[in-house]
Design an enzyme around this catalytic site. Sequence first.
Site, mmCIF file in Angstrom:
data_model
loop_
_atom_site.group_PDB
_atom_site.id
_atom_site.type_symbol
_atom_site.label_atom_id
_atom_site.label_comp_id
_atom_site.label_asym_id
_atom_site.label_seq_id
_atom_site.Cartn_x
_atom_site.Cartn_y
_atom_site.Cartn_z
ATOM 1 N N GLY A 7 -40.340 -44.833 -8.149
ATOM 2 C CA GLY A 7 -39.100 -44.143 -8.513
ATOM 3 C C GLY A 7 -38.222 -43.990 -7.286
ATOM 4 O O GLY A 7 -38.515 -43.176 -6.408
ATOM 5 N N GLY A 9 -34.790 -43.302 -7.167
ATOM 6 C CA GLY A 9 -33.485 -42.738 -7.511
ATOM 7 C C GLY A 9 -32.900 -41.981 -6.337
ATOM 8 O O GLY A 9 -33.259 -42.197 -5.181
ATOM 9 N N GLY A 12 -35.960 -40.032 -4.653
ATOM 10 C CA GLY A 12 -37.028 -40.929 -4.222
ATOM 11 C C GLY A 12 -36.560 -41.951 -3.201
ATOM 12 O O GLY A 12 -37.242 -42.209 -2.205
ATOM 13 N N ARG A 31 -37.471 -49.698 -11.433
ATOM 14 C CA ARG A 31 -37.049 -50.685 -12.424
ATOM 15 C C ARG A 31 -35.728 -51.348 -12.036
ATOM 16 O O ARG A 31 -35.425 -52.451 -12.467
ATOM 17 C CB ARG A 31 -36.934 -50.024 -13.800
ATOM 18 C CG ARG A 31 -38.271 -49.637 -14.413
ATOM 19 C CD ARG A 31 -38.106 -49.011 -15.773
ATOM 20 N NE ARG A 31 -37.337 -47.774 -15.702
ATOM 21 C CZ ARG A 31 -36.995 -47.050 -16.766
ATOM 22 N NH1 ARG A 31 -37.342 -47.438 -17.985
ATOM 23 N NH2 ARG A 31 -36.299 -45.935 -16.624
ATOM 24 N N ASN A 96 -39.655 -32.647 -10.837
ATOM 25 C CA ASN A 96 -39.564 -31.262 -11.321
ATOM 26 C C ASN A 96 -40.354 -31.079 -12.608
ATOM 27 O O ASN A 96 -39.814 -30.703 -13.648
ATOM 28 C CB ASN A 96 -38.096 -30.885 -11.556
ATOM 29 C CG ASN A 96 -37.351 -30.623 -10.273
ATOM 30 O OD1 ASN A 96 -37.938 -30.219 -9.278
ATOM 31 N ND2 ASN A 96 -36.050 -30.875 -10.273
ATOM 32 N N SER A 122 -37.147 -29.753 -2.577
ATOM 33 C CA SER A 122 -35.768 -29.293 -2.547
ATOM 34 C C SER A 122 -35.060 -29.901 -1.339
ATOM 35 O O SER A 122 -35.675 -30.137 -0.310
ATOM 36 C CB SER A 122 -35.713 -27.764 -2.466
ATOM 37 O OG SER A 122 -34.370 -27.303 -2.465
ATOM 38 N N GLY A 124 -32.003 -32.035 -2.150
ATOM 39 C CA GLY A 124 -30.927 -32.798 -2.755
ATOM 40 C C GLY A 124 -30.595 -34.063 -1.994
ATOM 41 O O GLY A 124 -31.423 -34.641 -1.288
ATOM 42 N N LYS A 174 -41.375 -24.145 -7.042
ATOM 43 C CA LYS A 174 -40.084 -24.831 -7.143
ATOM 44 C C LYS A 174 -39.322 -24.362 -8.383
ATOM 45 O O LYS A 174 -38.085 -24.257 -8.375
ATOM 46 C CB LYS A 174 -40.304 -26.340 -7.195
ATOM 47 C CG LYS A 174 -39.022 -27.169 -7.350
ATOM 48 C CD LYS A 174 -38.015 -26.909 -6.247
ATOM 49 C CE LYS A 174 -36.936 -27.981 -6.158
ATOM 50 N NZ LYS A 174 -36.287 -28.363 -7.380
ATOM 51 N N HIS A 177 -37.808 -21.103 -7.483
ATOM 52 C CA HIS A 177 -36.748 -21.438 -6.525
ATOM 53 C C HIS A 177 -35.474 -21.830 -7.266
ATOM 54 O O HIS A 177 -34.373 -21.377 -6.941
ATOM 55 C CB HIS A 177 -37.234 -22.585 -5.630
ATOM 56 C CG HIS A 177 -36.186 -23.297 -4.840
ATOM 57 N ND1 HIS A 177 -35.321 -24.223 -5.405
ATOM 58 C CD2 HIS A 177 -35.862 -23.248 -3.523
ATOM 59 C CE1 HIS A 177 -34.509 -24.690 -4.474
ATOM 60 N NE2 HIS A 177 -34.819 -24.116 -3.325
ATOM 61 N N ASN A 178 -35.609 -22.685 -8.284
ATOM 62 C CA ASN A 178 -34.432 -23.135 -9.019
ATOM 63 C C ASN A 178 -33.833 -22.014 -9.864
ATOM 64 O O ASN A 178 -32.612 -21.960 -10.051
ATOM 65 C CB ASN A 178 -34.782 -24.332 -9.895
ATOM 66 C CG ASN A 178 -34.808 -25.622 -9.089
ATOM 67 O OD1 ASN A 178 -35.032 -25.600 -7.883
ATOM 68 N ND2 ASN A 178 -34.583 -26.735 -9.742
ATOM 69 N N GLU A 181 -31.786 -20.146 -7.524
ATOM 70 C CA GLU A 181 -30.606 -20.981 -7.242
ATOM 71 C C GLU A 181 -29.547 -20.797 -8.330
ATOM 72 O O GLU A 181 -28.350 -20.695 -8.032
ATOM 73 C CB GLU A 181 -31.056 -22.434 -7.156
ATOM 74 C CG GLU A 181 -29.986 -23.452 -6.872
ATOM 75 C CD GLU A 181 -30.570 -24.846 -6.907
ATOM 76 O OE1 GLU A 181 -30.322 -25.580 -7.885
ATOM 77 O OE2 GLU A 181 -31.284 -25.219 -5.951
ATOM 78 N N TYR A 182 -29.975 -20.762 -9.591
ATOM 79 C CA TYR A 182 -29.034 -20.535 -10.692
ATOM 80 C C TYR A 182 -28.270 -19.226 -10.484
ATOM 81 O O TYR A 182 -27.056 -19.155 -10.654
ATOM 82 C CB TYR A 182 -29.787 -20.454 -12.027
ATOM 83 C CG TYR A 182 -30.093 -21.757 -12.710
ATOM 84 C CD1 TYR A 182 -30.535 -22.871 -11.991
ATOM 85 C CD2 TYR A 182 -29.980 -21.877 -14.082
ATOM 86 C CE1 TYR A 182 -30.831 -24.055 -12.629
ATOM 87 C CE2 TYR A 182 -30.271 -23.066 -14.737
ATOM 88 C CZ TYR A 182 -30.706 -24.155 -14.004
ATOM 89 O OH TYR A 182 -30.994 -25.331 -14.644
#
Length: 306
Positions: A7, A9, A12, A31, A96, A122, A124, A174, A177-178, A181-182
């Site tokens: 992966g 992306g 990754g 892919r 996640n 974490s 980004g 995590k 943590h998120n 963050e929200y």
Amino acid sequence: MRMAMIGLGKMGGNMVRRLCRGGIEVVGFDRDTAVVGQIQGEVGMEPAESMADAVSKLSSPKIVWLMLPCGVPTEQAIDELIPMLDKGDIVIDGGNSNYHETQKHGQQFAEYGIEFIDAGTSGGIWGVDNGYCMMVGGNDNAVSQLQPALEVLAPAADRGWAHVGPIGAGHFTKMVHNGIEYGMMQAFAEGLNLMRGKAEFDLDLAQITELWRHSSVVRSWLLDLTADALSHDQDLADLEPIVPDSGEGRWTAVEAIDQGVYTPVMTAALHARFATQDSEGYGNKLLSMMRNAFGGHDMAKKSKVA
């Protein structure tokens, strides 16, 4: 150290870049063959044509890091991986994933003697340069074997990563943590919106957010990013007022309910995101109808097109 990354992306791919630049040998598969070729050209990652090909290029103990969307993609990858691996090999889920699923995966791998690590990640898109915050769950032996890679991914070898507990603890940490963050994002958004609404002061939000970055109690990396964005565009006219939620905010709210723990800020921030996604506004229509029914208050109606 040599490992595979499945992966490539946004997260990754950048993690591979940082790993390779830090001296870790990485075999990468995605892919999207164009992405594979791009990263190979940038940092010398060894390409793989499939997940099986990536695993075949590793020596024991094989270390395979998954950076895939949670749910079906991760489940399918795990099911495919197990027959390819041997006792003592290590699999890391850095996505996640829901920690409940992570605990099940740990049991699944344990039946075959395969080590499993969950790494809440974490940082980004900035992690490739700044380093990643890694919240790691798993047993001591597996984590110690992975430590060289964690030290490269983190901002420094001695900070920015921690072995926080057994399998599941990384993704649980995590998740919370998120949720936090929200709440932080929602507080900044509400406060800046309130200031923007005070037209008589004609406040410069770029100036104020930049001001807050220095010695203010609310200074943070999130504020740094906000100040930078507002310095280029305060009107945000090109953006739709729609804020998706990736899932971990929901899991945090469910966990709070399960534990009976009071978390109004994180939960309200999640519901605020839901409100932005309600294009029909049926609930608000019901409120208008009820207000008219008991008090005769006016209802705003859509104008008819001739």
